[in-house]
Structure formats: C-alpha cells, structure tokens
Design a protein around this motif. Structure first.
Motif, mmCIF file in Angstrom:
data_model
loop_
_atom_site.group_PDB
_atom_site.id
_atom_site.type_symbol
_atom_site.label_atom_id
_atom_site.label_comp_id
_atom_site.label_asym_id
_atom_site.label_seq_id
_atom_site.Cartn_x
_atom_site.Cartn_y
_atom_site.Cartn_z
ATOM 1 N N LEU A 169 21.194 87.158 30.004
ATOM 2 C CA LEU A 169 20.120 88.160 29.739
ATOM 3 C C LEU A 169 20.821 89.581 30.178
ATOM 4 N N VAL A 170 20.659 90.555 29.703
ATOM 5 C CA VAL A 170 21.030 91.990 30.259
ATOM 6 C C VAL A 170 19.507 92.715 30.469
ATOM 7 N N ILE A 171 19.350 93.037 31.538
ATOM 8 C CA ILE A 171 18.166 94.016 31.913
ATOM 9 C C ILE A 171 18.921 95.462 32.227
ATOM 10 N N THR A 172 18.244 96.305 31.460
ATOM 11 C CA THR A 172 18.414 97.735 31.733
ATOM 12 C C THR A 172 17.052 98.265 32.209
ATOM 13 N N ALA A 173 17.279 99.013 33.415
ATOM 14 C CA ALA A 173 16.155 99.457 34.114
ATOM 15 C C ALA A 173 16.327 100.897 34.603
ATOM 16 N N GLY A 174 15.269 101.445 35.218
ATOM 17 C CA GLY A 174 15.301 102.804 35.693
ATOM 18 C C GLY A 174 14.536 102.649 36.939
ATOM 19 N N PRO A 175 14.138 103.678 37.699
ATOM 20 C CA PRO A 175 13.541 103.466 39.170
ATOM 21 C C PRO A 175 12.180 102.659 38.997
ATOM 22 N N GLN A 176 11.708 102.386 37.988
ATOM 23 C CA GLN A 176 10.320 101.386 37.997
ATOM 24 C C GLN A 176 10.867 99.889 38.301
ATOM 25 N N ILE A 177 12.161 99.695 38.391
ATOM 26 C CA ILE A 177 12.463 98.295 38.790
ATOM 27 C C ILE A 177 12.112 98.104 40.256
ATOM 28 N N ARG A 178 12.031 99.308 40.963
ATOM 29 C CA ARG A 178 11.600 99.223 42.535
ATOM 30 C C ARG A 178 9.957 98.422 42.421
ATOM 31 N N ASP A 179 9.133 99.086 41.716
ATOM 32 C CA ASP A 179 7.950 98.309 41.384
ATOM 33 C C ASP A 179 7.922 96.976 40.952
ATOM 34 N N LEU A 180 8.702 96.672 40.082
ATOM 35 C CA LEU A 180 8.945 95.144 39.615
ATOM 36 C C LEU A 180 9.364 94.432 41.001
ATOM 37 N N LEU A 181 10.194 94.759 41.679
ATOM 38 C CA LEU A 181 10.517 93.892 42.943
ATOM 39 C C LEU A 181 9.512 93.836 43.951
ATOM 40 N N ALA A 182 8.683 94.926 43.741
ATOM 41 C CA ALA A 182 7.702 94.988 44.932
ATOM 42 C C ALA A 182 6.534 94.044 44.462
ATOM 43 N N GLY A 183 6.562 93.522 43.342
ATOM 44 C CA GLY A 183 5.271 92.799 42.739
ATOM 45 C C GLY A 183 4.257 93.497 42.126
ATOM 46 N N GLU A 184 4.106 94.969 42.395
ATOM 47 C CA GLU A 184 3.301 95.980 41.658
ATOM 48 C C GLU A 184 3.367 95.788 40.090
#
Length: 222
Positions: A169-184
């Motif tokens: 899997l290739v994941i392309t992300a922007g700054p919102q990856i931070r919200d993903l890692l935070a669980g929000e």
C-alpha cells in the motif's frame, strides 16, 4: 564540548551539555535513520550553517557518540554513523519527539518535512514496534516530496527512508496525517475527505491507522 559546563555532577546536566546545543538533536535524529554523508546531512538539515554542522560532528565524535567510516569501494565521501553509545540515546530522543509532537497540530509558517523527520515520526508512532506475527505488510508513506517506508513483518515494525521495495500500500498524505496519528481522524474519514490517497491494498490502511498513534497532549489549543 564548546558549551559551558553547568557545574553539577548530574547525569541530566551532563547530557544537556552534550546534546543541548542548537542542531545537535536533529543531527542525531538524522543519523538515527541511518549512516549519512556530510552532504546528506546538509541537505536533510536545511538552514544549518556548514561550519555549525562540522563543529557539532567533531564534538559528537570527541564524545564517542558519532564515528566516521572510511569511504567504501567506489565511494569518495566519508560516512557518519552513530556509535553504540550514540544509539543509547534512541529512547530519550523518541520520548522527546513524542512529547513535542503532542503539541503539534499544524505546521507553522516556513516549516517543512524531511525524510528523517517523517521516518522518526513513524518510528515514534509505532510505539514498542510489536505487531502480531502473522502480519505481513509493506507501506510506502509519501508526505510532500518525502518518501519513507514502514514494514510490519515477523512480529515487528521497521521504518526507514525511501519507498518500500514492493509496497502493498502506498499512502500519500498531507499535514492531516497528524490528526490521523493522534486518533482524531479515523481511517474511513481520512479516505473520504481526501486527507490521504491510497494506491494498492486499501484494506491495509485501517491496520496502519490503528497501529500508529501519537496523541495530542491535553490542554494544547486546537
């Protein structure tokens, strides 16, 4: 070291004397990702004065934290790497990185990401790096122009620079990856809102989102 001594027979004071100077922790972060040539460090640390980099490397060598390797066959440049004593700093740097990330929601003006910063962030998000033995997935994570890889295999997570050799899997992300890692931001919402774009086996994204976690610290403004 060129910095002043604190005049205390204290482990924290001694550590601060060695690694508390400007740029030192980021040099160590980049070397924690893997051995680097001087030119690699310059490109991975935009804004660092070259005389400062040279000085910090010399000081870290004198402390037995960094060592130079002679050029290998076909190579002309010296390579720097952490010594075993330098690698002992890993848990402390991970803890500082996790603490700092707890107060990071969006990039400040002028802030960029680098290969080492994303690799270090994913390593911290992986926690103890233990996953079920039967998991076997290779991810390439792209943030801006940066590519890193994360492998879940044989019960452990490994993270490093560059794309995975054969990513599932290739994941392309922007700054919102931070919200993903935070669980929000949950996996489904991240996909639906375009916060991430996926190429490959999309069913593996939920595993990625559920496994990697760096929460926001309480009382940090939204």
């Amino acid at each position: 070291m060129t910095n002043q001594h604190y005049g205390q027979f204290c482990g924290l004071a001694r550590a601060a004397e060695i690694v508390g100077q400007r740029w030192t922790l980021l040099i160590l972060r980049d070397l924690s990702v893997g051995p680097q040539r001087y030119s690699d460090l310059v490109s991975g640390l935009p804004g660092i004065p070259t005389n400062t980099l040279a000085s910090r490397l010399k000081e870290l060598e004198e402390e037995g934290i960094v060592e130079r390797l002679a050029p290998s066959s076909g190579e002309r440049a010296v390579v720097y790497r952490l010594t075993p004593r330098g690698e002992e700093l890993g848990p402390a740097m991970d803890a500082l990185s996790r603490w700092g990330a707890g107060g990071m929601r969006t990039p400040r003006d002028g802030e960029i990401v680098t290969t080492a910063s994303i690799a270090a962030a994913l390593k911290v998000a992986a926690g103890d790096g233990i996953v079920p033995e039967d998991w076997d997935a290779a991810y390439t994570v792209r943030v801006g122009e940066v590519e890193t890889h994360l492998i879940m295999r044989d019960g452990v997570i490994t993270v490093g620079p560059g794309a995975a050799e054969a990513p599932d899997l290739v994941i392309t992300a922007g700054p919102q990856i931070r919200d993903l890692l935070a669980g929000e931001l949950d996996a489904d919402t991240a996909i639906a809102t375009g916060a991430v774009k996926l190429e490959g086996d999309a069913s593996l994204f939920a595993r990625f989102a559920d496994t990697l976690h760096v929460p926001y610290s309480p009382n940090v403004p939204a």
